[in-house]
Structure formats: structure tokens, C-alpha cells
Write a protein that holds these residues in place. Structure first.
Motif, short mmCIF file in Angstrom:
data_model
loop_
_atom_site.label_atom_id
_atom_site.label_comp_id
_atom_site.label_asym_id
_atom_site.label_seq_id
_atom_site.Cartn_x
_atom_site.Cartn_y
_atom_site.Cartn_z
N ALA A 1 0.81 -1.22 0.00
CA ALA A 1 0.00 0.00 0.00
C ALA A 1 0.85 1.27 0.00
O ALA A 1 0.55 2.23 -0.69
CB ALA A 1 -0.95 0.01 1.19
N ASP B 1 -6.22 -3.64 5.64
CA ASP B 1 -5.89 -2.26 5.96
C ASP B 1 -5.84 -2.13 7.47
O ASP B 1 -6.32 -2.99 8.20
CB ASP B 1 -6.96 -1.31 5.39
N ARG B 2 -5.29 -1.00 7.91
CA ARG B 2 -5.15 -0.71 9.33
C ARG B 2 -6.42 -1.07 10.12
O ARG B 2 -7.51 -0.60 9.79
CB ARG B 2 -4.90 0.79 9.45
N GLU C 1 -8.22 -3.71 10.18
CA GLU C 1 -9.17 -4.70 9.64
C GLU C 1 -8.94 -6.09 10.21
O GLU C 1 -9.89 -6.85 10.39
CB GLU C 1 -9.09 -4.74 8.11
N CYS D 1 1.70 2.40 7.41
CA CYS D 1 0.26 2.61 7.25
C CYS D 1 -0.56 1.72 8.18
O CYS D 1 -1.77 1.85 8.24
CB CYS D 1 -0.15 2.38 5.80
N GLY E 1 -1.03 -1.47 7.90
CA GLY E 1 -1.63 -2.60 7.20
C GLY E 1 -0.95 -3.90 7.58
O GLY E 1 0.14 -3.91 8.15
N TRP F 1 -4.64 -9.08 2.25
CA TRP F 1 -4.18 -7.80 2.76
C TRP F 1 -5.27 -7.18 3.63
O TRP F 1 -6.45 -7.16 3.26
CB TRP F 1 -3.84 -6.85 1.61
#
Ligand SMILES: [Zn+2]
Ligand SMILES: [Zn+2]
Length: 135
Positions: free
Chosen positions: A5, A98-99, A101, A26, A28, A96
Motif C-alpha cells: 500500500a 488495511d489498518r 481490519e 500505514c 496494514g 491484505w
């Protein structure tokens, strides 16, 4: 491995023998194929949760590329209410998040025994997990 990302180098965290790649830039997280199942091992509804993964053709979020094979990740929906959108490698290299998740996913697992991985992640990510839950 570089973050798919934001391209910052990722660090490897080991949680209950599962290696997860975490981006400090980020927030992630990349999980290789099968690692989510391992993290959810103690969740009583693991099979049920994995079965909720379904392809989301209309996803409008920005697509990122797989850190392993460089193909564009597919959007998949996850969870019994299908509200969470994750990115999955079309070759099935991994997923993947995201932050925050990953915390959301683990929170859906109804852990029955042992120390829930969720608690460990909470210790590692601290505020990030908390924030994602209260948002
Ligand atoms: Zn990143
Ligand atoms: Zn891939």
C-alpha cells in the motif's frame, strides 16, 4: 517485503507460531494464504467465518498489488454481515488487511479456549485496534 500500500518495509511479527507482515507506515497487515485460518484456529465459528469470504466485483476502493506476485488484489467481502472488504491475491498468495481490519476480523471469531489471538494483537497494535473498533 515492501508494503503493497505505501512501499515502506514491513516487519514480521510472530503470533502463536503464525508470521504476519506488519507495515509500521500505514498499519496494514499481510497474511500469507492459510495464516488467517491459523489465527482463527481457536475461534468456534472459524469455518463459518471463512465461508463468508466472497468476491466483491463492485468494490470501488483503490486496488493494490500483491507483494508476492504483483498481480492486482481482488476485493473480497468478509463476515456474516459482509460489511468488511478485504484484498485477496487472485493466485491465493494471501490477504491484505488495511489498518485495523485484522482486528475486526478476529473480533468476529467467537474464541472459546486459550488466549484469544485478538488479545495478543491488541497488545501489539494497541491504540490501532481500539480505534478501529470505536470508529
Ligand atoms: Zn504501508
Ligand atoms: Zn499474489
Amino acid at each position: 517485503m515492501k508494503c503493497p500500500a505505501c512501499s515502506k518495509p514491513m516487519i514480521v511479527l510472530e503470533i502463536e507460531d503464525v508470521e504476519i507482515d506488519h507495515c509500521v507506515g500505514c498499519g496494514g497487515v499481510w497474511l500469507d494464504a492459510g495464516e488467517l485460518e491459523l489465527l482463527l484456529e481457536k475461534a468456534s465459528n472459524r469455518n463459518e467465518l471463512m465461508a463468508t469470504l466472497s468476491r466483491d466485483i463492485e468494490g470501488k476502493e483503490k486496488r493494490i498489488r500483491c507483494p508476492i506476485c504483483s498481480k492486482r488484489l481482488e476485493k473480497v467481502r468478509y463476515g456474516t454481515d459482509k460489511k468488511l472488504v478485504l484484498d485477496k491475491c487472485p493466485r491465493n498468495d494471501g490477504l491484505w488487511f488495511d489498518r485495523g481490519e485484522l482486528c475486526d476480523v478476529l473480533q468476529m471469531g467467537q474464541f472459546t479456549s486459550g488466549k484469544p489471538v485478538y488479545d495478543i494483537l491488541n497488545e501489539i497494535f494497541g491504540d490501532k485496534c481500539q480505534n478501529s473498533l470505536s470508529e
